[in-house]
Design a protein around this motif. Structure first.
Motif, PDB file in Angstrom:
ATOM      1  N   VAL A 183      30.190  29.497  37.596  1.00 42.88           N
ATOM      2  CA  VAL A 183      30.766  30.820  37.577  1.00 42.88           C
ATOM      3  C   VAL A 183      29.575  32.021  38.516  1.00 42.88           C
ATOM      4  O   VAL A 183      29.617  31.053  39.271  1.00 42.88           O
ATOM      5  CB  VAL A 183      29.167  31.698  36.361  1.00 42.88           C
ATOM      6  CG1 VAL A 183      30.140  32.655  36.465  1.00 42.88           C
ATOM      7  CG2 VAL A 183      29.717  30.629  35.167  1.00 42.88           C
ATOM      8  N   ILE A 184      30.925  33.006  39.049  1.00 40.97           N
ATOM      9  CA  ILE A 184      30.332  33.348  40.816  1.00 40.97           C
ATOM     10  C   ILE A 184      30.381  34.854  40.053  1.00 40.97           C
ATOM     11  O   ILE A 184      30.714  35.424  38.804  1.00 40.97           O
ATOM     12  CB  ILE A 184      31.593  32.881  41.695  1.00 40.97           C
ATOM     13  CG1 ILE A 184      33.124  34.025  40.149  1.00 40.97           C
ATOM     14  CG2 ILE A 184      32.168  31.665  41.783  1.00 40.97           C
ATOM     15  CD1 ILE A 184      34.349  33.646  42.381  1.00 40.97           C
ATOM     16  N   ARG A 231      31.171  42.263  39.507  1.00 41.95           N
ATOM     17  CA  ARG A 231      32.097  41.197  38.208  1.00 41.95           C
ATOM     18  C   ARG A 231      31.771  39.865  37.924  1.00 41.95           C
ATOM     19  O   ARG A 231      31.220  39.302  39.077  1.00 41.95           O
ATOM     20  CB  ARG A 231      33.478  41.260  38.201  1.00 41.95           C
ATOM     21  CG  ARG A 231      34.193  40.909  37.138  1.00 41.95           C
ATOM     22  CD  ARG A 231      35.857  40.929  37.200  1.00 41.95           C
ATOM     23  NE  ARG A 231      35.933  42.694  36.798  1.00 41.95           N
ATOM     24  CZ  ARG A 231      36.921  43.182  36.825  1.00 41.95           C
ATOM     25  NH1 ARG A 231      37.937  42.430  37.106  1.00 41.95           N
ATOM     26  NH2 ARG A 231      36.937  44.228  35.833  1.00 41.95           N
ATOM     27  N   LEU A 232      30.895  39.120  36.921  1.00 40.38           N
ATOM     28  CA  LEU A 232      31.022  37.800  36.439  1.00 40.38           C
ATOM     29  C   LEU A 232      32.371  37.378  36.037  1.00 40.38           C
ATOM     30  O   LEU A 232      33.087  37.855  35.609  1.00 40.38           O
ATOM     31  CB  LEU A 232      30.007  37.565  35.742  1.00 40.38           C
ATOM     32  CG  LEU A 232      28.387  38.008  36.149  1.00 40.38           C
ATOM     33  CD1 LEU A 232      28.226  38.079  35.120  1.00 40.38           C
ATOM     34  CD2 LEU A 232      27.755  36.796  37.216  1.00 40.38           C
ATOM     35  N   LEU A 233      32.612  36.097  36.574  1.00 41.56           N
ATOM     36  CA  LEU A 233      33.910  35.308  36.548  1.00 41.56           C
ATOM     37  C   LEU A 233      33.437  34.142  36.196  1.00 41.56           C
ATOM     38  O   LEU A 233      32.749  33.143  36.855  1.00 41.56           O
ATOM     39  CB  LEU A 233      34.980  35.089  37.565  1.00 41.56           C
ATOM     40  CG  LEU A 233      35.385  36.722  38.367  1.00 41.56           C
ATOM     41  CD1 LEU A 233      36.381  36.198  39.457  1.00 41.56           C
ATOM     42  CD2 LEU A 233      36.285  37.341  37.033  1.00 41.56           C
ATOM     43  N   ALA A 234      33.749  33.966  34.697  1.00 39.89           N
ATOM     44  CA  ALA A 234      33.754  32.429  34.238  1.00 39.89           C
ATOM     45  C   ALA A 234      34.569  31.938  33.893  1.00 39.89           C
ATOM     46  O   ALA A 234      35.854  32.040  32.747  1.00 39.89           O
ATOM     47  CB  ALA A 234      32.765  32.449  32.617  1.00 39.89           C
ATOM     48  N   GLU A 239      39.479  21.834  33.458  1.00 34.50           N
ATOM     49  CA  GLU A 239      38.391  22.022  34.287  1.00 34.50           C
ATOM     50  C   GLU A 239      38.153  23.413  35.491  1.00 34.50           C
ATOM     51  O   GLU A 239      38.279  22.858  36.896  1.00 34.50           O
ATOM     52  CB  GLU A 239      37.435  20.418  34.457  1.00 34.50           C
ATOM     53  CG  GLU A 239      37.344  20.404  33.619  1.00 34.50           C
ATOM     54  CD  GLU A 239      36.702  18.532  33.941  1.00 34.50           C
ATOM     55  OE1 GLU A 239      35.538  18.425  32.647  1.00 34.50           O
ATOM     56  OE2 GLU A 239      36.780  18.232  35.054  1.00 34.50           O
ATOM     57  N   PRO A 240      38.688  24.286  35.911  1.00 41.59           N
ATOM     58  CA  PRO A 240      39.045  24.789  36.509  1.00 41.59           C
ATOM     59  C   PRO A 240      38.017  25.624  37.505  1.00 41.59           C
ATOM     60  O   PRO A 240      36.745  25.771  36.570  1.00 41.59           O
ATOM     61  CB  PRO A 240      39.386  26.424  35.869  1.00 41.59           C
ATOM     62  CG  PRO A 240      39.187  26.457  34.389  1.00 41.59           C
ATOM     63  CD  PRO A 240      39.132  25.289  33.739  1.00 41.59           C
ATOM     64  N   GLY A 241      37.850  25.861  38.186  1.00 44.66           N
ATOM     65  CA  GLY A 241      36.762  26.793  38.996  1.00 44.66           C
ATOM     66  C   GLY A 241      37.549  27.731  40.088  1.00 44.66           C
ATOM     67  O   GLY A 241      38.885  27.985  40.177  1.00 44.66           O
ATOM     68  N   VAL A 242      36.898  28.766  40.210  1.00 44.78           N
ATOM     69  CA  VAL A 242      37.591  29.846  40.863  1.00 44.78           C
ATOM     70  C   VAL A 242      36.243  30.088  42.279  1.00 44.78           C
ATOM     71  O   VAL A 242      35.016  29.923  42.469  1.00 44.78           O
ATOM     72  CB  VAL A 242      37.154  31.183  40.309  1.00 44.78           C
ATOM     73  CG1 VAL A 242      38.655  31.347  39.446  1.00 44.78           C
ATOM     74  CG2 VAL A 242      35.782  31.669  39.306  1.00 44.78           C
ATOM     75  N   TRP A 256      40.427  27.133  41.095  1.00 46.06           N
ATOM     76  CA  TRP A 256      41.864  25.263  41.560  1.00 46.06           C
ATOM     77  C   TRP A 256      41.799  24.265  40.349  1.00 46.06           C
ATOM     78  O   TRP A 256      40.367  24.915  39.308  1.00 46.06           O
ATOM     79  CB  TRP A 256      40.785  24.273  42.566  1.00 46.06           C
ATOM     80  CG  TRP A 256      39.493  23.876  42.455  1.00 46.06           C
ATOM     81  CD1 TRP A 256      39.156  23.084  41.723  1.00 46.06           C
ATOM     82  CD2 TRP A 256      38.699  24.718  42.257  1.00 46.06           C
ATOM     83  NE1 TRP A 256      37.528  23.460  41.855  1.00 46.06           N
ATOM     84  CE2 TRP A 256      36.878  24.406  41.672  1.00 46.06           C
ATOM     85  CE3 TRP A 256      38.094  26.404  42.930  1.00 46.06           C
ATOM     86  CZ2 TRP A 256      36.200  25.653  42.237  1.00 46.06           C
ATOM     87  CZ3 TRP A 256      36.779  26.570  43.256  1.00 46.06           C
ATOM     88  CH2 TRP A 256      35.535  26.184  42.920  1.00 46.06           C
ATOM     89  N   LEU A 257      41.970  23.475  39.948  1.00 43.91           N
ATOM     90  CA  LEU A 257      42.395  22.719  38.186  1.00 43.91           C
ATOM     91  C   LEU A 257      42.037  21.030  38.709  1.00 43.91           C
ATOM     92  O   LEU A 257      43.189  21.233  39.508  1.00 43.91           O
ATOM     93  CB  LEU A 257      43.573  23.210  37.704  1.00 43.91           C
ATOM     94  CG  LEU A 257      43.360  25.463  37.054  1.00 43.91           C
ATOM     95  CD1 LEU A 257      44.348  25.960  38.488  1.00 43.91           C
ATOM     96  CD2 LEU A 257      43.262  25.071  35.997  1.00 43.91           C
ATOM     97  N   ARG A 258      41.597  20.909  37.578  1.00 41.77           N
ATOM     98  CA  ARG A 258      41.966  19.284  37.510  1.00 41.77           C
ATOM     99  C   ARG A 258      43.281  18.929  37.267  1.00 41.77           C
ATOM    100  O   ARG A 258      43.606  19.138  36.162  1.00 41.77           O
ATOM    101  CB  ARG A 258      40.787  18.359  37.540  1.00 41.77           C
ATOM    102  CG  ARG A 258      40.957  18.177  35.921  1.00 41.77           C
ATOM    103  CD  ARG A 258      39.702  17.348  35.546  1.00 41.77           C
ATOM    104  NE  ARG A 258      40.158  16.691  34.030  1.00 41.77           N
ATOM    105  CZ  ARG A 258      39.119  15.425  33.556  1.00 41.77           C
ATOM    106  NH1 ARG A 258      37.928  15.417  34.263  1.00 41.77           N
ATOM    107  NH2 ARG A 258      39.361  14.071  32.620  1.00 41.77           N
ATOM    108  N   THR A 259      44.062  17.757  37.433  1.00 38.12           N
ATOM    109  CA  THR A 259      45.791  17.763  36.720  1.00 38.12           C
ATOM    110  C   THR A 259      45.769  16.360  36.662  1.00 38.12           C
ATOM    111  O   THR A 259      44.673  15.270  37.162  1.00 38.12           O
ATOM    112  CB  THR A 259      47.039  18.200  37.625  1.00 38.12           C
ATOM    113  OG1 THR A 259      46.743  17.431  38.619  1.00 38.12           O
ATOM    114  CG2 THR A 259      46.621  19.614  37.753  1.00 38.12           C
TER     115      THR A 259
END
Length: 376
Positions: free
Chosen positions: A95-96, A102-105, A151-154, A165-168
């Motif tokens: 989370v950022i 603004r919070l992004l999850a 499992e996305p991250g930002v 970014w995301l694992r694939t």
């Protein structure tokens, strides 16, 4: 799927030593467990603690609690997702908060009641403009190719875009971008970051503005070994994720299993916590958390931060690498551990934590502490 609570340890010396005993931060309020923690120091000075509350294999959602007294007490739980039901994944240290507040999850939805579990997640980014009190969902990330994304991250880029970014299962990490602070997302695209189907971790280095990437730089051409979550590697990007340099191997056990890294920065040091295990017989050798400190070297003044990340010039950008690893371009560094949380009796697994620096100078590390029998 064992029972689990959120446990914590404290450090008064920047992560070099830690308290000996766990403190329960969040008891098991889920039907199965609570797990996968993210901390955010909010713009208003409060601390936000995010975690997943798993009630069943149909019901897992991120929860938020807020502390106004430096983690001494926590608010009542706030549900991040109220517009949908299902099994959502919010990874640890994900989370950022943007400069706007603004919070992004970023989350991945894998199952709803009465529907089989899907390895391909539906990707959303939940956002809050009132320090986590209320939440709304972004549009779903487009995935026309129906790639297995998870499992996305930002991270916020310097131009204001948000990079996800995301694992694939495609042999590389995939990427998407948002140009409207997380409300909508571009079509997901492959990156040049070679990776098994394993989560990467990415964060901006405060002292330099560069991006730090921790991931499994597995370039094996063998179909079987290409899936292994090893080695664990660090790299930096000086061009906002277009290329990655200064590759350093943190863990290189070919039978190892390394992932779910939390990243924080203490002065001129980077502090990492990651899950580590032997790949073979994982159900019997459940992963542990290995927390490591990487110290500043006086020789590293050209870039000014952690030897692990910036020492030397070895390593071509990832976009220039061939499939065959070159040891000279992937220097192995010795990383001393400051805390190892081994599993034990009635404790099959410890994993998926995060850090927060308290105003009194102490560091709090919390993690998922599982107990009882585990089936995964």
């Amino acid at each position: 799927h064992a029972n689990g609570s959120i446990a914590g340890r404290y450090s008064s010396d920047g992560g070099k030593t830690w308290t000996k005993n766990d403190e329960v931060i969040v008891s098991n309020e889920g039907g199965m467990n609570v797990m996968s923690v993210s901390f955010v120091r909010l713009a208003n000075g409060s601390i936000a603690l995010f975690y997943a509350r798993k009630n069943s294999l149909d019901d897992c959602k991120p929860i938020l609690r807020i502390s106004n007294n430096e983690a001494q007490t926590w608010s009542e739980p706030i549900s991040v997702i109220s517009d949908k039901d299902g099994y959502f994944v919010l990874n640890n240290d994900r989370v950022i908060q943007l400069p706007s507040g603004r919070l992004l999850a970023p989350v991945s939805l894998h199952k709803t009641a009465g529907v089989d579990f899907s390895m391909r997640g539906s990707i959303y980014c939940y956002y809050s403009d009132d320090n986590g009190i209320t939440w709304k969902s972004s549009k779903e990330m487009p995935n026309k190719g129906e790639v297995v994304v998870q499992e996305p991250g930002v991270v916020r880029l310097k131009n204001g875009d948000i990079m996800m970014w995301l694992r694939t299962d495609q042999g590389v990490q995939f990427m998407s971008k948002s140009k409207d602070s997380g409300l909508s997302w571009e079509e997901v695209q492959p990156s040049k970051i070679v990776s098994p189907r394993a989560p990467a971790s990415l964060k901006r280095i405060p002292k330099t503005g560069d991006l730090l990437l921790i991931w499994n730089n597995n370039k094996s051409l063998n179909k079987k070994t290409a899936t292994f979550r090893t080695p664990l590697t660090a790299a930096i990007s000086k061009d906002e994720g277009k290329s990655w340099i200064h590759l350093k191997v943190l863990e290189n056990d070919p039978e190892g299993f390394f992932c779910y890294t939390a990243i924080t920065f203490v002065d001129n040091e980077v502090l990492l916590a990651y899950m580590a295990a032997e790949r073979l017989g994982l159900k019997d050798k459940i992963p542990l958390v290995n927390m490591t400190m990487n110290k500043l070297s006086g020789a590293i003044k050209m870039l000014g931060l952690a030897a692990l990340v910036t020492y030397g010039c070895g390593g071509k950008p990832i976009e220039d690498q061939t499939a065959e690893a070159n040891e000279a371009e992937n220097e192995i560094v010795s990383v001393p551990g400051s805390l190892v949380l081994n599993p034990g009796d009635n404790n099959p697994r410890n994993s998926e934590g995060d850090f927060i620096e308290l105003k009194d100078g102490r560091m709090l590390f919390v993690y998922s502490h599982y107990y009882g029998e585990s089936s995964s």
